[in-house]
Design a protein around this motif. Structure first.
Motif, PDB file in Angstrom:
ATOM      1  N   LEU A  84       0.822  -1.215   0.000  1.00 15.24           N
ATOM      2  CA  LEU A  84       0.000   0.000   0.000  1.00 15.24           C
ATOM      3  C   LEU A  84       0.855   1.264   0.000  1.00 15.24           C
ATOM      4  CD1 LEU A  84      -2.804  -1.081   2.498  1.00 15.24           C
ATOM      5  CD2 LEU A  84      -3.027  -0.775   0.018  1.00 15.24           C
ATOM      6  N   LYS A  85       2.030   1.195   0.628  1.00 15.09           N
ATOM      7  CA  LYS A  85       2.927   2.346   0.679  1.00 15.09           C
ATOM      8  C   LYS A  85       3.725   2.515  -0.621  1.00 15.09           C
ATOM      9  CE  LYS A  85       3.453   2.001   5.667  1.00 15.09           C
ATOM     10  NZ  LYS A  85       4.374   1.719   6.780  1.00 15.09           N
ATOM     11  N   SER A  86       3.780   1.471  -1.439  1.00 11.40           N
ATOM     12  CA  SER A  86       4.594   1.489  -2.655  1.00 11.40           C
ATOM     13  C   SER A  86       3.957   2.339  -3.753  1.00 11.40           C
ATOM     14  CB  SER A  86       4.789   0.055  -3.168  1.00 11.40           C
ATOM     15  OG  SER A  86       3.619  -0.400  -3.841  1.00 11.40           O
ATOM     16  N   ALA A  87       4.699   2.502  -4.838  1.00  4.08           N
ATOM     17  CA  ALA A  87       4.206   3.272  -5.993  1.00  4.08           C
ATOM     18  C   ALA A  87       2.995   2.620  -6.652  1.00  4.08           C
ATOM     19  CB  ALA A  87       5.331   3.454  -7.006  1.00  4.08           C
ATOM     20  N   ASP A  88       2.791   1.311  -6.446  1.00  4.45           N
ATOM     21  CA  ASP A  88       1.593   0.648  -6.978  1.00  4.45           C
ATOM     22  C   ASP A  88       0.317   1.269  -6.422  1.00  4.45           C
ATOM     23  OD1 ASP A  88       2.969  -1.192  -8.525  1.00  4.45           O
ATOM     24  OD2 ASP A  88       2.778  -2.832  -7.065  1.00  4.45           O
ATOM     25  N   PHE A  89       0.383   1.729  -5.166  1.00  2.00           N
ATOM     26  CA  PHE A  89      -0.791   2.321  -4.529  1.00  2.00           C
ATOM     27  C   PHE A  89      -0.542   3.796  -4.195  1.00  2.00           C
ATOM     28  CE2 PHE A  89      -1.783  -2.135  -4.097  1.00  2.00           C
ATOM     29  CZ  PHE A  89      -3.148  -2.175  -4.271  1.00  2.00           C
ATOM     30  N   GLY A  91       2.325   5.478  -2.974  1.00  2.00           N
ATOM     31  CA  GLY A  91       3.638   6.086  -3.208  1.00  2.00           C
ATOM     32  C   GLY A  91       4.069   7.030  -2.105  1.00  2.00           C
ATOM     33  N   VAL A  92       4.037   6.547  -0.861  1.00  3.05           N
ATOM     34  CA  VAL A  92       4.235   7.441   0.285  1.00  3.05           C
ATOM     35  C   VAL A  92       5.613   8.091   0.327  1.00  3.05           C
ATOM     36  CG1 VAL A  92       2.493   6.234   1.645  1.00  3.05           C
ATOM     37  CG2 VAL A  92       4.897   5.614   1.913  1.00  3.05           C
ATOM     38  N   GLU A  93       6.581   7.520  -0.352  1.00  2.00           N
ATOM     39  CA  GLU A  93       7.898   8.154  -0.385  1.00  2.00           C
ATOM     40  C   GLU A  93       7.819   9.512  -1.075  1.00  2.00           C
ATOM     41  OE1 GLU A  93      12.146   7.197  -2.403  1.00  2.00           O
ATOM     42  OE2 GLU A  93      11.304   5.606  -1.136  1.00  2.00           O
ATOM     43  N   ASN A  94       7.031   9.590  -2.136  1.00  2.00           N
ATOM     44  CA  ASN A  94       6.864  10.847  -2.872  1.00  2.00           C
ATOM     45  C   ASN A  94       5.645  11.648  -2.426  1.00  2.00           C
ATOM     46  OD1 ASN A  94       9.127  10.451  -4.570  1.00  2.00           O
ATOM     47  ND2 ASN A  94       7.924   9.041  -5.820  1.00  2.00           N
ATOM     48  N   TYR A  95       4.654  10.964  -1.834  1.00  4.31           N
ATOM     49  CA  TYR A  95       3.396  11.611  -1.438  1.00  4.31           C
ATOM     50  C   TYR A  95       3.067  11.222   0.004  1.00  4.31           C
ATOM     51  CZ  TYR A  95       3.247  11.575  -6.528  1.00  4.31           C
ATOM     52  OH  TYR A  95       3.568  11.712  -7.866  1.00  4.31           O
ATOM     53  N   PRO A  96       3.807  11.757   0.972  1.00  7.60           N
ATOM     54  CA  PRO A  96       3.659  11.302   2.355  1.00  7.60           C
ATOM     55  C   PRO A  96       2.393  11.766   3.069  1.00  7.60           C
ATOM     56  CG  PRO A  96       5.234  13.102   2.238  1.00  7.60           C
ATOM     57  CD  PRO A  96       4.876  12.748   0.816  1.00  7.60           C
ATOM     58  N   THR A  97       1.706  12.759   2.517  1.00  9.70           N
ATOM     59  CA  THR A  97       0.555  13.340   3.211  1.00  9.70           C
ATOM     60  C   THR A  97      -0.637  13.447   2.273  1.00  9.70           C
ATOM     61  OG1 THR A  97       2.078  14.662   4.553  1.00  9.70           O
ATOM     62  CG2 THR A  97      -0.211  15.332   4.566  1.00  9.70           C
ATOM     63  N   ALA A  98      -1.816  13.138   2.794  1.00  7.03           N
ATOM     64  CA  ALA A  98      -3.074  13.409   2.104  1.00  7.03           C
ATOM     65  C   ALA A  98      -3.786  14.487   2.912  1.00  7.03           C
ATOM     66  CB  ALA A  98      -3.935  12.155   2.019  1.00  7.03           C
ATOM     67  N   VAL A  99      -4.482  15.390   2.219  1.00  5.36           N
ATOM     68  CA  VAL A  99      -5.071  16.559   2.881  1.00  5.36           C
ATOM     69  C   VAL A  99      -6.530  16.717   2.462  1.00  5.36           C
ATOM     70  CG1 VAL A  99      -4.918  19.074   3.143  1.00  5.36           C
ATOM     71  CG2 VAL A  99      -2.830  17.719   2.923  1.00  5.36           C
ATOM     72  N   PHE A 100      -7.372  17.099   3.429  1.00  3.59           N
ATOM     73  CA  PHE A 100      -8.757  17.457   3.139  1.00  3.59           C
ATOM     74  C   PHE A 100      -8.998  18.870   3.644  1.00  3.59           C
ATOM     75  CE2 PHE A 100     -13.198  17.983   4.355  1.00  3.59           C
ATOM     76  CZ  PHE A 100     -13.787  17.782   3.117  1.00  3.59           C
ATOM     77  N   LYS A 101      -9.603  19.726   2.792  1.00  2.00           N
ATOM     78  CA  LYS A 101      -9.927  21.103   3.179  1.00  2.00           C
ATOM     79  C   LYS A 101     -11.393  21.370   2.881  1.00  2.00           C
ATOM     80  CE  LYS A 101      -8.572  25.922   2.592  1.00  2.00           C
ATOM     81  NZ  LYS A 101      -9.307  26.265   3.757  1.00  2.00           N
ATOM     82  N   ILE A 102     -12.118  21.812   3.905  1.00  2.00           N
ATOM     83  CA  ILE A 102     -13.539  22.145   3.763  1.00  2.00           C
ATOM     84  C   ILE A 102     -13.678  23.407   2.919  1.00  2.00           C
ATOM     85  CG2 ILE A 102     -15.615  22.907   4.986  1.00  2.00           C
ATOM     86  CD1 ILE A 102     -14.674  21.210   7.388  1.00  2.00           C
ATOM     87  N   THR A 103     -14.566  23.366   1.920  1.00  6.41           N
ATOM     88  CA  THR A 103     -14.850  24.546   1.108  1.00  6.41           C
ATOM     89  C   THR A 103     -16.260  25.083   1.353  1.00  6.41           C
ATOM     90  OG1 THR A 103     -15.542  23.166  -0.759  1.00  6.41           O
ATOM     91  CG2 THR A 103     -13.230  23.895  -0.722  1.00  6.41           C
ATOM     92  N   LYS A 104     -17.148  24.235   1.890  1.00  5.75           N
ATOM     93  CA  LYS A 104     -18.519  24.667   2.150  1.00  5.75           C
ATOM     94  C   LYS A 104     -19.125  23.784   3.240  1.00  5.75           C
ATOM     95  CE  LYS A 104     -22.945  25.340  -0.231  1.00  5.75           C
ATOM     96  NZ  LYS A 104     -23.659  25.181  -1.516  1.00  5.75           N
ATOM     97  N   PHE A 155      -7.314   9.246  -8.002  1.00  2.52           N
ATOM     98  CA  PHE A 155      -6.040   9.711  -7.467  1.00  2.52           C
ATOM     99  C   PHE A 155      -4.869   8.922  -8.071  1.00  2.52           C
ATOM    100  CE2 PHE A 155      -9.491  10.258  -4.465  1.00  2.52           C
ATOM    101  CZ  PHE A 155      -9.469  11.635  -4.307  1.00  2.52           C
ATOM    102  N   ASP A 156      -5.095   8.365  -9.252  1.00  5.29           N
ATOM    103  CA  ASP A 156      -4.073   7.628  -9.980  1.00  5.29           C
ATOM    104  C   ASP A 156      -3.571   6.407  -9.210  1.00  5.29           C
ATOM    105  OD1 ASP A 156      -2.665   7.228 -12.331  1.00  5.29           O
ATOM    106  OD2 ASP A 156      -0.899   8.323 -11.618  1.00  5.29           O
ATOM    107  N   VAL A 157      -4.479   5.741  -8.490  1.00  6.11           N
ATOM    108  CA  VAL A 157      -4.175   4.492  -7.804  1.00  6.11           C
ATOM    109  C   VAL A 157      -4.933   3.407  -8.576  1.00  6.11           C
ATOM    110  CG1 VAL A 157      -4.270   3.216  -5.630  1.00  6.11           C
ATOM    111  CG2 VAL A 157      -3.929   5.703  -5.596  1.00  6.11           C
ATOM    112  N   ARG A 158      -4.241   2.782  -9.529  1.00  5.42           N
ATOM    113  CA  ARG A 158      -4.912   1.888 -10.473  1.00  5.42           C
ATOM    114  C   ARG A 158      -4.492   0.425 -10.365  1.00  5.42           C
ATOM    115  NH1 ARG A 158      -4.925   5.749 -15.837  1.00  5.42           N
ATOM    116  NH2 ARG A 158      -6.214   7.368 -14.910  1.00  5.42           N
ATOM    117  N   TYR A 159      -3.588   0.103  -9.474  1.00  3.93           N
ATOM    118  CA  TYR A 159      -3.111  -1.278  -9.352  1.00  3.93           C
ATOM    119  C   TYR A 159      -4.288  -2.228  -9.110  1.00  3.93           C
ATOM    120  CZ  TYR A 159      -0.599  -5.387  -7.797  1.00  3.93           C
ATOM    121  OH  TYR A 159      -0.125  -6.667  -7.679  1.00  3.93           O
ATOM    122  N   GLY A 160      -4.375  -3.277  -9.914  1.00  6.44           N
ATOM    123  CA  GLY A 160      -5.404  -4.296  -9.739  1.00  6.44           C
ATOM    124  C   GLY A 160      -6.817  -3.844 -10.046  1.00  6.44           C
ATOM    125  N   SER A 161      -6.978  -2.705 -10.704  1.00  4.37           N
ATOM    126  CA  SER A 161      -8.302  -2.163 -11.004  1.00  4.37           C
ATOM    127  C   SER A 161      -8.869  -2.794 -12.268  1.00  4.37           C
ATOM    128  CB  SER A 161      -8.225  -0.650 -11.187  1.00  4.37           C
ATOM    129  OG  SER A 161      -9.449  -0.157 -11.715  1.00  4.37           O
TER     130      SER A 161
END
Length: 187
Positions: A84-89, A91-104, A155-161
């Motif tokens: 899950l941490k690998s580039a197949d899913f 890619g936490v080495e390059n994308y260590p954080t996911a963020v959510f921001k409320i707009t409404k 989010f470009d997570v296509r492994y096994g899709s």
């Protein structure tokens, strides 16, 4: 009338409340043809904004490198977590954080019930999402909870899709996954 309007405007107070990262959690669940897996992801930071006690905004970040599998253990869990941490899913080495921001934020008519619209960013891909959330308060501790479904391929997570790869059979991993979010804020 101008004095009254100015007084009312000044009376509105917005307060930002920081997340308690130790008490907060994100639970994930993903599905495949032969079953499912679930686990946790640590909340890194966040805040909720309240104006006169009503939720008006906020954001939070999760540490993708902290992803854990809780439905299996030992070597099987370590193998799944590594994948899950690998580039197949994610890619936490390059994308260590996911963020959510409320707009409404829209009240659903009952105290603490909201319809949230916001932007979620995973792997530098941002999607607008909507979901229902509940905010409760007891003794200065706010708890915000929500259940939402995301399509990982957004989010470009296509492994096994099966949407992108033919003839996977029982190796198919479904595109949609669930997040159960509990954010705890102390005033």
């Amino acid at each position: 009338l101008l004095l009254l309007t100015t007084t009312l405007f000044l009376a509105a107070t917005t307060v930002g409340i920081s997340v308690d990262t130790e008490a907060s959690q994100v639970i994930w669940k993903g599905y495949k043809v032969t079953g499912s897996h679930e686990g946790t992801i640590a909340v890194e930071d966040g805040n909720l904004d309240f104006t006169d006690g009503i939720l008006t905004g906020g954001s939070f970040a999760i540490n993708m490198a902290s992803i854990k599998a809780t439905d299996i253990s030992g070597g099987s869990a370590a193998k799944l977590e590594g994948h899950l941490k690998s580039a197949d899913f994610f890619g936490v080495e390059n994308y260590p954080t996911a963020v959510f921001k409320i707009t409404k934020v829209v009240s659903r008519g009952m105290a603490g019930d909201y319809r949230i619209t916001g932007d979620i960013t995973i792997k530098e891909k941002t999607e607008s999402i909507r979901f229902n959330a509940k905010v409760t308060e007891a003794d200065g501790v706010y708890t915000a909870t929500a259940e939402l479904n995301l399509d990982r391929t957004d989010f470009d997570v296509r492994y096994g899709s099966g949407s992108f790869i033919d003839n996977l059979g029982d190796k198919t991993i479904y595109d949609e996954f669930e997040l159960g979010i509990t954010l705890v804020y102390v005033k």
